[in-house]
Design a protein around this motif. Structure first.
Motif, PDB file in Angstrom:
ATOM      1  N   ALA A  32      48.612  35.874   4.959  1.00  0.00           N
ATOM      2  CA  ALA A  32      47.771  34.636   4.315  1.00  0.00           C
ATOM      3  C   ALA A  32      46.338  34.896   4.956  1.00  0.00           C
ATOM      4  O   ALA A  32      45.405  34.907   4.426  1.00  0.00           O
ATOM      5  CB  ALA A  32      48.317  33.408   4.555  1.00  0.00           C
ATOM      6  N   GLN A  33      46.363  35.346   6.181  1.00  0.00           N
ATOM      7  CA  GLN A  33      45.138  35.412   7.068  1.00  0.00           C
ATOM      8  C   GLN A  33      44.340  36.567   6.501  1.00  0.00           C
ATOM      9  O   GLN A  33      43.187  36.823   6.624  1.00  0.00           O
ATOM     10  CB  GLN A  33      45.420  35.570   8.482  1.00  0.00           C
ATOM     11  N   SER A  34      45.115  37.463   5.935  1.00  0.00           N
ATOM     12  CA  SER A  34      44.481  38.876   5.504  1.00  0.00           C
ATOM     13  C   SER A  34      43.279  38.531   4.353  1.00  0.00           C
ATOM     14  O   SER A  34      42.680  39.335   4.050  1.00  0.00           O
ATOM     15  CB  SER A  34      45.529  39.685   4.787  1.00  0.00           C
ATOM     16  N   GLY A  35      43.514  37.275   3.691  1.00  0.00           N
ATOM     17  CA  GLY A  35      42.520  37.017   2.792  1.00  0.00           C
ATOM     18  C   GLY A  35      41.040  36.664   3.262  1.00  0.00           C
ATOM     19  O   GLY A  35      39.940  36.579   2.563  1.00  0.00           O
ATOM     20  N   PHE A 168      34.251  33.524  -1.515  1.00  0.00           N
ATOM     21  CA  PHE A 168      34.616  32.199  -1.857  1.00  0.00           C
ATOM     22  C   PHE A 168      35.632  32.435  -3.025  1.00  0.00           C
ATOM     23  O   PHE A 168      35.403  33.218  -3.930  1.00  0.00           O
ATOM     24  CB  PHE A 168      33.352  31.314  -2.399  1.00  0.00           C
ATOM     25  N   ASN A 169      36.652  31.619  -3.002  1.00  0.00           N
ATOM     26  CA  ASN A 169      37.699  31.835  -3.948  1.00  0.00           C
ATOM     27  C   ASN A 169      38.547  30.492  -4.008  1.00  0.00           C
ATOM     28  O   ASN A 169      39.696  30.457  -4.450  1.00  0.00           O
ATOM     29  CB  ASN A 169      38.858  32.849  -3.448  1.00  0.00           C
ATOM     30  N   GLY A 170      37.542  29.438  -4.008  1.00  0.00           N
ATOM     31  CA  GLY A 170      38.317  27.931  -4.333  1.00  0.00           C
ATOM     32  C   GLY A 170      39.115  27.602  -3.265  1.00  0.00           C
ATOM     33  O   GLY A 170      40.146  27.013  -3.517  1.00  0.00           O
ATOM     34  N   PHE A 171      38.860  28.139  -2.017  1.00  0.00           N
ATOM     35  CA  PHE A 171      39.802  27.725  -0.732  1.00  0.00           C
ATOM     36  C   PHE A 171      41.347  28.090  -0.911  1.00  0.00           C
ATOM     37  O   PHE A 171      42.102  27.456  -0.352  1.00  0.00           O
ATOM     38  CB  PHE A 171      39.545  26.246  -0.683  1.00  0.00           C
ATOM     39  N   GLN A 172      41.627  29.168  -1.709  1.00  0.00           N
ATOM     40  CA  GLN A 172      42.754  29.735  -1.874  1.00  0.00           C
ATOM     41  C   GLN A 172      43.476  30.139  -0.633  1.00  0.00           C
ATOM     42  O   GLN A 172      44.463  30.238  -0.530  1.00  0.00           O
ATOM     43  CB  GLN A 172      43.121  30.744  -3.200  1.00  0.00           C
ATOM     44  N   SER A 176      46.650  28.990   1.219  1.00  0.00           N
ATOM     45  CA  SER A 176      47.486  29.902   1.647  1.00  0.00           C
ATOM     46  C   SER A 176      48.045  30.067   2.846  1.00  0.00           C
ATOM     47  O   SER A 176      49.539  29.969   3.214  1.00  0.00           O
ATOM     48  CB  SER A 176      47.293  31.417   1.046  1.00  0.00           C
ATOM     49  N   VAL A 177      47.228  30.020   4.036  1.00  0.00           N
ATOM     50  CA  VAL A 177      47.271  29.760   5.377  1.00  0.00           C
ATOM     51  C   VAL A 177      48.111  28.495   5.743  1.00  0.00           C
ATOM     52  O   VAL A 177      49.187  28.494   6.377  1.00  0.00           O
ATOM     53  CB  VAL A 177      46.062  30.125   6.213  1.00  0.00           C
ATOM     54  N   ARG A 178      47.832  27.461   5.143  1.00  0.00           N
ATOM     55  CA  ARG A 178      48.407  26.388   5.488  1.00  0.00           C
ATOM     56  C   ARG A 178      50.010  26.276   4.937  1.00  0.00           C
ATOM     57  O   ARG A 178      50.740  25.894   5.265  1.00  0.00           O
ATOM     58  CB  ARG A 178      47.566  24.892   4.752  1.00  0.00           C
ATOM     59  N   ARG A 179      50.029  27.007   3.641  1.00  0.00           N
ATOM     60  CA  ARG A 179      51.522  26.792   3.016  1.00  0.00           C
ATOM     61  C   ARG A 179      52.120  27.832   3.911  1.00  0.00           C
ATOM     62  O   ARG A 179      53.379  27.350   4.314  1.00  0.00           O
ATOM     63  CB  ARG A 179      51.042  27.400   1.513  1.00  0.00           C
ATOM     64  N   ALA A 180      51.715  28.914   4.344  1.00  0.00           N
ATOM     65  CA  ALA A 180      52.557  29.795   5.437  1.00  0.00           C
ATOM     66  C   ALA A 180      52.925  29.237   6.336  1.00  0.00           C
ATOM     67  O   ALA A 180      54.234  29.436   7.036  1.00  0.00           O
ATOM     68  CB  ALA A 180      51.894  31.108   5.484  1.00  0.00           C
ATOM     69  N   GLU A 181      51.986  28.287   7.097  1.00  0.00           N
ATOM     70  CA  GLU A 181      52.373  27.846   8.598  1.00  0.00           C
ATOM     71  C   GLU A 181      53.379  26.684   8.205  1.00  0.00           C
ATOM     72  O   GLU A 181      54.332  26.669   8.861  1.00  0.00           O
ATOM     73  CB  GLU A 181      50.974  27.082   9.112  1.00  0.00           C
ATOM     74  N   LYS A 329      47.253  22.974  -4.112  1.00  0.00           N
ATOM     75  CA  LYS A 329      45.993  23.300  -3.989  1.00  0.00           C
ATOM     76  C   LYS A 329      45.602  24.739  -4.191  1.00  0.00           C
ATOM     77  O   LYS A 329      44.291  25.161  -4.695  1.00  0.00           O
ATOM     78  CB  LYS A 329      45.627  23.026  -2.467  1.00  0.00           C
ATOM     79  N   ILE A 330      46.278  25.763  -3.910  1.00  0.00           N
ATOM     80  CA  ILE A 330      46.129  27.072  -4.327  1.00  0.00           C
ATOM     81  C   ILE A 330      46.135  27.327  -5.826  1.00  0.00           C
ATOM     82  O   ILE A 330      44.913  27.790  -6.307  1.00  0.00           O
ATOM     83  CB  ILE A 330      47.348  27.874  -3.715  1.00  0.00           C
ATOM     84  N   LEU A 331      47.068  26.541  -6.671  1.00  0.00           N
ATOM     85  CA  LEU A 331      46.731  26.889  -7.978  1.00  0.00           C
ATOM     86  C   LEU A 331      45.441  26.074  -8.643  1.00  0.00           C
ATOM     87  O   LEU A 331      44.690  26.574  -9.556  1.00  0.00           O
ATOM     88  CB  LEU A 331      47.901  26.296  -8.589  1.00  0.00           C
ATOM     89  N   GLU A 332      45.034  24.946  -8.149  1.00  0.00           N
ATOM     90  CA  GLU A 332      43.779  24.301  -8.313  1.00  0.00           C
ATOM     91  C   GLU A 332      42.912  25.235  -8.108  1.00  0.00           C
ATOM     92  O   GLU A 332      41.713  25.572  -8.764  1.00  0.00           O
ATOM     93  CB  GLU A 332      43.768  22.963  -7.815  1.00  0.00           C
TER      94      GLU A 332
END
Length: 520
Positions: A32-35, A168-172, A176-181, A329-332
């Motif tokens: 996720a950090q690779s983004g 910027f990608n809409g905070f995806q 994603s990092v939050r979901r992975a954690e 949040k990722i999908l939004e």
């Protein structure tokens, strides 16, 4: 027992597999950090290209004779697909010619010859010369065609460097990092539950070997006692003190006791196999087990409060809710505009022909604004929100399961405590009763069957005491297990503790590298 639990903690395959699973999930954070980081690509290409070209030309020539004159000039043209030619020559004078469709030649002090041809026919027209004579002859023209082929082989090639960075990608990426954690934290709690389960199974295996060994010894001792009882009964039968019925009763009890020995041996072998499965070694000279009362809460309500707060299944379910919310949040974020920066350097060789070279550099931004994608993203967002609701309900479900398990083990522990006290009293009473029945049988007030019954009751009470003591130990560990605290660290086992955080810190910020932290 602590030594056996330490071996299980270090070498149990289920626990080691769970640790490997957590290490694999740790990499989701690095993914996720690779983004946040740029993407760099280098490309190259080379090939062989063959080019063949063919060109053609036509020449018109006239055949004829002219005479008289010091100099001659000739000019000709061809029509209808032939090319014209012109020339001039002179002796002692000047000559000139032109290809204009009709050729004209002029010479001074000599003979001039002019001719035109059309459609493949040529005619000579008398020219004018100063101080000379002119002659005219008819001639026939000829068309000569020549073809030329050119072959070329060259190597078109290119090399390029491309760099792309998301702005910027809409905070995806953040979500994603939050979901992975959240997934990592949930998996850690699953590992803690696996550790608790493995240690509790090891306790059960340990105590089962102890109790089954003691039960086997009691049954073997009972066989020895019944063999002596049969011998005495036969002696009394020989002297006429008892009947054949008494001997048969003693023989039947002895056969039943031997059958119980066989069953106890089979049960012990099974428990040894389970011990080897959970702890990893064969049991050798096991010490008596002791209850884990120092870690048991003082009351049932305190145990429930601790379990609902600290049990790994409850905590794992809560982290699963956090991960599901991050997915929403990722999908939004897919509905938000995205902005990226791109740059490239390219070197091109022989792209359109041999001996050519181009260098191209480019830097630019790309803005993408989604307008409508058929409703797919909207449906995925609604689906993810329903999943969040499902996970929240599952948290309540897990809490109810934990509460029921705590109440169950608490009740079993209280019952085991009472059973130990009752079994001890029962053994003492049966020992007194057996001694009394034997004395009464010697004086003829009791039969052989009474003695056999008293002996069996004493055996049963001793086996019940062993089982009650086993349950007393197991269920004390069961209460600690049900509240989520039966871990190596909490119970202070003499072993090096495994920390999932060490591997997580080693890999979460890695930019590159193929080897795992342990060198694989």
């Amino acid at each position: 027992m602590e030594s056996a639990l330490a071996k299980a903690y270090q070498g149990n395959p289920s626990l080691n597999a769970g640790r490997a699973g957590v290490r694999a999930v740790d990499e989701n954070v690095a993914i996720a950090q690779s983004g946040y980081r740029p993407q760099v690509n280098v490309g190259a290409s080379i090939g062989v290209q063959y080019l063949q070209t063919r060109s053609g030309s036509s020449v018109s020539a006239a055949a004829g004779a002219t005479s008289t004159g010091a100099s001659t000039a000739s000019t000709g043209t061809t029509g209808g697909g032939t090319a014209g030619s012109a020339g001039a020559s002179g002796l002692g004078g000047a000559a000139a010619g032109a290809t204009t469709g009709i050729g004209t030649g002029t010479a001074a002090g000599g003979l001039a010859n002019t001719g035109t041809s059309a459609g493949g026919l040529a005619s000579n027209t008398a020219g004018q010369a100063a101080g000379g004579a002119t002659t005219t002859n008819d001639v026939t023209s000829q068309v000569i065609t020549s073809n030329r082929t050119t072959r070329t082989t060259y190597l078109p090639s290119s090399a390029s460097l491309t760099v792309s960075q998301t702005i910027f990608n809409g905070f995806q990426t953040d979500n994603s990092v939050r979901r992975a954690e959240s997934t990592v934290y949930s998996q850690r709690e699953t590992l803690r539950f696996t550790e608790i389960t493995v240690l509790y199974n090891a306790v059960q295996a340990y105590m089962n070997v102890l109790s089954n060994t003691a039960t086997l010894e009691l049954n073997r001792n009972n066989v020895e006692v019944l063999e002596e009882q049969l011998r005495q009964t036969r002696d009394r039968f020989n002297v006429g003190e008892v009947t054949r019925t008494d001997v048969a009763q003693a023989e039947a009890r002895l056969a039943g006791a031997r059958s119980q020995v066989s069953a106890a041996e089979s049960t012990l072998r099974t428990s040894i196999g389970v011990y080897r499965q959970n702890i990893g070694v064969e049991p050798r000279q096991l010490a008596p087990g002791r209850p884990l009362d120092r870690y048991v809460p003082v009351s049932l309500d305190a145990a429930i409060a601790i379990g609902l707060r600290e049990h790994p299944q409850v905590v794992s379910a809560i982290h699963a809710v956090d991960g599901a919310e991050a997915q929403v949040k990722i999908l939004e974020g897919q509905l938000a505009p995205s902005l990226s920066l791109q740059g490239s350097l390219s070197q091109l060789y022989d792209q359109n022909g041999p001996n050519q070279s181009f260098f191209v550099g480019f830097v630019g931004g790309r803005l993408n604004i989604p307008i409508y994608e058929g409703g797919q993203t909207y449906a995925q967002i609604r689906q993810a929100k329903e999943t969040v609701g499902q996970y929240r309900i599952q948290v309540d479900q897990v809490r109810d399961q934990v509460r029921a398990q705590i109440v169950d083990f608490w009740g079993r522990l209280e019952a085991a405590k009472a059973q130990v006290i009752a079994a001890q009293a029962q053994v003492q009473a049966n020992e007194v009763a057996l001694n009394g029945v034997r004395e009464e049988a010697r004086v003829g007030q009791r039969t052989t069957l009474d003695v056999l019954n008293a002996q069996q009751e004493l055996l049963n009470s001793r086996v019940n005491l062993i089982l009650a003591q086993r349950d007393r130990v197991i269920f004390s560990y069961g209460v600690v297990q049900s509240i989520g605290q039966l871990t190596a660290r909490f119970t202070a086992l003499p072993v090096e503790y495994y920390s999932a955080k060490i591997h997580y810190d080693q890999v979460k910020d890695l930019w590159f590298g193929l080897r795992t932290p342990d060198g694989r």
